[in-house]
Design a protein around this motif. Structure first.
Motif, PDB file in Angstrom:
ATOM      1  N   SER A 126       0.863  -1.176   0.000  1.00 22.55           N
ATOM      2  CA  SER A 126       0.000   0.000   0.000  1.00 22.55           C
ATOM      3  C   SER A 126       0.905   1.232   0.000  1.00 22.55           C
ATOM      4  O   SER A 126       1.601   1.501   0.987  1.00 22.55           O
ATOM      5  CB  SER A 126      -0.898   0.004   1.238  1.00 22.55           C
ATOM      6  OG  SER A 126      -1.608   1.215   1.304  1.00 22.55           O
ATOM      7  N   ALA A 127       0.903   1.959  -1.091  1.00 21.99           N
ATOM      8  CA  ALA A 127       1.828   3.089  -1.244  1.00 21.99           C
ATOM      9  C   ALA A 127       1.654   4.169  -0.171  1.00 21.99           C
ATOM     10  O   ALA A 127       2.642   4.642   0.387  1.00 21.99           O
ATOM     11  CB  ALA A 127       1.693   3.687  -2.637  1.00 21.99           C
ATOM     12  N   PRO A 128       0.422   4.587   0.142  1.00 22.17           N
ATOM     13  CA  PRO A 128       0.298   5.617   1.189  1.00 22.17           C
ATOM     14  C   PRO A 128       0.820   5.160   2.552  1.00 22.17           C
ATOM     15  O   PRO A 128       1.466   5.932   3.268  1.00 22.17           O
ATOM     16  CB  PRO A 128      -1.200   5.905   1.246  1.00 22.17           C
ATOM     17  CG  PRO A 128      -1.738   5.466  -0.066  1.00 22.17           C
ATOM     18  CD  PRO A 128      -0.872   4.332  -0.494  1.00 22.17           C
ATOM     19  N   LEU A 129       0.554   3.909   2.900  1.00 25.75           N
ATOM     20  CA  LEU A 129       1.048   3.411   4.184  1.00 25.75           C
ATOM     21  C   LEU A 129       2.567   3.296   4.189  1.00 25.75           C
ATOM     22  O   LEU A 129       3.217   3.561   5.205  1.00 25.75           O
ATOM     23  CB  LEU A 129       0.409   2.061   4.516  1.00 25.75           C
ATOM     24  CG  LEU A 129      -1.089   2.096   4.825  1.00 25.75           C
ATOM     25  CD1 LEU A 129      -1.611   0.694   5.079  1.00 25.75           C
ATOM     26  CD2 LEU A 129      -1.358   2.990   6.024  1.00 25.75           C
ATOM     27  N   GLU A 130       3.128   2.893   3.049  1.00 24.18           N
ATOM     28  CA  GLU A 130       4.588   2.826   2.930  1.00 24.18           C
ATOM     29  C   GLU A 130       5.196   4.215   3.108  1.00 24.18           C
ATOM     30  O   GLU A 130       6.214   4.381   3.784  1.00 24.18           O
ATOM     31  CB  GLU A 130       4.985   2.260   1.555  1.00 24.18           C
ATOM     32  CG  GLU A 130       4.561   0.844   1.313  1.00 24.18           C
ATOM     33  CD  GLU A 130       5.442  -0.146   2.018  1.00 24.18           C
ATOM     34  OE1 GLU A 130       6.626   0.144   2.207  1.00 24.18           O
ATOM     35  OE2 GLU A 130       4.927  -1.215   2.383  1.00 24.18           O
ATOM     36  N   ALA A 131       4.587   5.218   2.489  1.00 24.28           N
ATOM     37  CA  ALA A 131       5.107   6.584   2.589  1.00 24.28           C
ATOM     38  C   ALA A 131       5.010   7.109   4.015  1.00 24.28           C
ATOM     39  O   ALA A 131       5.949   7.747   4.519  1.00 24.28           O
ATOM     40  CB  ALA A 131       4.348   7.502   1.634  1.00 24.28           C
ATOM     41  N   ILE A 132       3.907   6.846   4.674  1.00 22.38           N
ATOM     42  CA  ILE A 132       3.742   7.308   6.059  1.00 22.38           C
ATOM     43  C   ILE A 132       4.758   6.623   6.973  1.00 22.38           C
ATOM     44  O   ILE A 132       5.368   7.264   7.835  1.00 22.38           O
ATOM     45  CB  ILE A 132       2.295   7.057   6.544  1.00 22.38           C
ATOM     46  CG1 ILE A 132       1.341   8.023   5.833  1.00 22.38           C
ATOM     47  CG2 ILE A 132       2.185   7.217   8.048  1.00 22.38           C
ATOM     48  CD1 ILE A 132      -0.108   7.754   6.102  1.00 22.38           C
ATOM     49  N   GLU A 133       4.951   5.325   6.770  1.00 22.42           N
ATOM     50  CA  GLU A 133       5.925   4.606   7.597  1.00 22.42           C
ATOM     51  C   GLU A 133       7.342   5.129   7.360  1.00 22.42           C
ATOM     52  O   GLU A 133       8.111   5.321   8.300  1.00 22.42           O
ATOM     53  CB  GLU A 133       5.872   3.111   7.306  1.00 22.42           C
ATOM     54  CG  GLU A 133       6.793   2.321   8.203  1.00 22.42           C
ATOM     55  CD  GLU A 133       6.710   0.831   7.952  1.00 22.42           C
ATOM     56  OE1 GLU A 133       7.355   0.105   8.729  1.00 22.42           O
ATOM     57  OE2 GLU A 133       6.038   0.405   7.004  1.00 22.42           O
TER      58      GLU A 133
END
Length: 144
Positions: free
Chosen positions: A45-52
């Motif tokens: 999941s790109a948004p979750l990867e970016a937030i992490e």
């Protein structure tokens, strides 16, 4: 010591995250290639990867800032706000030189006034040069 502990903790978090990502990218032993890419793309999941990634980067930066601040305070032998005040006042010449805090403030105000007056004089000189150049350009225009 808190800076060292926080830096170690942030490095542990980053290492665990990288290891988990690397292991998630490896296919199971009996998995064929198309099935693995379909399963892998469903997990990401790109948004979750970016937030992490942002969270890990923020934690790392804050831990290194805490570590460097603690190192600087240790190097300058500052253990409390009173130590910091004493060292700052000694650097300004308030303590030990026989001058009071008011005298040190007056010296600072005098220094600031001389700096500002030099700046104003420089600006006036620059404006005068610009006006002189403008008059010279106008006189050349009239002669033609």
């Amino acid at each position: 010591m808190a800076g060292i502990a926080f830096t170690a903790f942030s490095l542990l978090i980053a290492r665990r995250s990288f290891t988990r990502r690397r292991l998630a990218a490896n296919p199971s032993f009996y998995t064929n290639s198309p099935a693995h890419t379909q399963v892998q793309s469903a997990k990401v999941s790109a948004p979750l990867e970016a937030i992490e990634a942002l969270n890990i980067a923020t934690i790392n930066v804050l831990s290194l800032a805490m570590l460097s601040t603690g190192g600087a305070l240790w190097y300058f032998d500052i253990a409390s706000m009173e130590d910091a005040r004493r060292k700052l006042r000694r650097g300004l010449g308030v303590d030990g030189s026989g001058r009071s805090e008011g005298e040190a403030e007056e010296d600072f105000e005098e220094w600031l006034a001389t700096v500002l007056s030099r700046k104003e004089a420089k600006e006036r000189r620059q404006e005068y040069e610009e006006e002189k150049e403008q008059r010279r350009a106008n006189e050349r225009g009239r002669q033609r």
